[in-house]
Design an enzyme around this catalytic site. Sequence first.
Site, PDB file in Angstrom:
ATOM      1  N   HIS A 179       3.648   8.265   8.495  1.00  0.00           N
ATOM      2  CA  HIS A 179       4.727   8.198   7.698  1.00  0.00           C
ATOM      3  C   HIS A 179       4.441   9.107   6.437  1.00  0.00           C
ATOM      4  O   HIS A 179       5.131   9.310   5.316  1.00  0.00           O
ATOM      5  CB  HIS A 179       4.705   6.693   7.078  1.00  0.00           C
ATOM      6  CG  HIS A 179       3.578   6.154   6.319  1.00  0.00           C
ATOM      7  ND1 HIS A 179       2.865   5.466   6.763  1.00  0.00           N
ATOM      8  CD2 HIS A 179       3.334   6.306   4.779  1.00  0.00           C
ATOM      9  CE1 HIS A 179       1.782   4.923   5.747  1.00  0.00           C
ATOM     10  NE2 HIS A 179       2.359   5.666   4.615  1.00  0.00           N
ATOM     11  N   ASP A 210       1.605   4.680  13.702  1.00  0.00           N
ATOM     12  CA  ASP A 210       1.466   5.173  12.510  1.00  0.00           C
ATOM     13  C   ASP A 210       0.223   6.230  12.345  1.00  0.00           C
ATOM     14  O   ASP A 210      -0.332   6.097  11.139  1.00  0.00           O
ATOM     15  CB  ASP A 210       1.279   4.266  11.357  1.00  0.00           C
ATOM     16  CG  ASP A 210       1.819   4.857   9.940  1.00  0.00           C
ATOM     17  OD1 ASP A 210       2.368   5.723   9.837  1.00  0.00           O
ATOM     18  OD2 ASP A 210       1.597   3.901   9.041  1.00  0.00           O
ATOM     19  N   SER A 289      -2.402   6.303   1.525  1.00  0.00           N
ATOM     20  CA  SER A 289      -2.157   6.062   3.124  1.00  0.00           C
ATOM     21  C   SER A 289      -2.625   7.367   3.770  1.00  0.00           C
ATOM     22  O   SER A 289      -2.793   8.446   3.309  1.00  0.00           O
ATOM     23  CB  SER A 289      -0.416   6.367   3.027  1.00  0.00           C
ATOM     24  OG  SER A 289       0.173   5.237   2.585  1.00  0.00           O
TER      25      SER A 289
END
Length: 434
Positions: A179, A210, A289
């Site tokens: 993402h 992911d 992230s």
Amino acid sequence: MGGTDVTDGWDWRRPGGSPAPGGPAPGRPARDAPGQATSPWWSDALADPWRDPYAPAAVVVPAAPTPGAGEPEPVTDPDLPTRPGLRQMVLISLVTALLAGSLGSALTYALLRGGDVPTLGAQSGQAPALAQRKPESLAGVAERVLPSVVTIRVVSLGGTSEGSGFVVSAEGHIVTNDHVVADGPGKATVVFNDGSTAAGTVVGQDPESDIAVIKVSRSGLTPVQFGDSDALAVGDPVLAIGSPLSLANTVTAGIVSALDRTMQAGEPGGPTRYYAAIQTDAAVNHGNSGGPLVDGAGRVVGVNSTIKSLVADGQEAGNIGLAFAIPINQAKRITEDIIGTGKARRTVIGAQVGGTGATGGGVRLNAVEPAGPAAAAGLRTGDVVLRLDGHPMTDPTDLVALVRKYAPGSVVTVEYRRGSARQNASVTLAADAK
């Protein structure tokens, strides 16, 4: 004078007295000799105007003093200024000369030194044990891992997004979250720990897990060391490293709060991501992230991916101590697939899950593929899966997330219920045909 005794002015005929011929008046002491009383109180009776309230007043004028006799000693006023003596003048001059010499020496020393600030503090030897950052300390771990952690910036039509990543090969491969690069054109700018930058190209990505891989053309890179996420225990210390809120090279510490925390994530209209995640209370925010979750030995055990928050949808979320990382055993396997083939294999059980079991928990199998792993192990449509490798099933997400955690070819034990009977089966998981 008609019987009045004028020797002391006391009239015995007055009230308060009575005549005493031939003897002293009442209350009056006898005399030892003419003009002398036995009591010293009466020695100055003639000069005492209060000897008798009825005696006539008399004014006695003192005689003029004789010069030189009985004069008081002269007194000097201490407030009057005095002239210093020779000794005092010499002492003052000496002290003034000493002070002037000292001040001159100090000024000369300062001018010769050029105005330098004197050395402060005492000289110390070797740093004390508490100040020595041992390799196994958190500071030592952070020092080793930070050179391998990067910041990733992706420019797209929607603006610039930012995340984190880490170097996994000396050839320039970098792991991050899907993402982080999902909305970009397949290009990214990689910022290294020392502030230098390099252009990166997206090698491949797997939206459902992911995970994405970027490659930069740069030599001298230091890849991270991989740990074993299956060997983690609740309570193990961990570090989260990355660029939260654009604050590069940020290190936060925490512990493993839970293991195999199954969850489902994804944006509306986007892919659905399933995690059997490592839960930690290390502070993780937007920008973390794709960064590494590191164990106490400095080995990467997870990829920081998502957080839980109390804010409503659409609002900016922040850390509340609930962060989740993809286990590194799963992330490493997917990374190897992407580097080797450009895409990742997805682990499946060969069945579609529906709702939960009516009673006793578990998840129901709505359909079982005839040639799939579940059918090969004897499972049928309508069976209720209670446990997968000992993990209880309470929601369909649990089964999907846990299956994705394992590599294709792994053998897992499935406890299920058919009717009222409980049975066990060994299922060999397989890779999706896509």
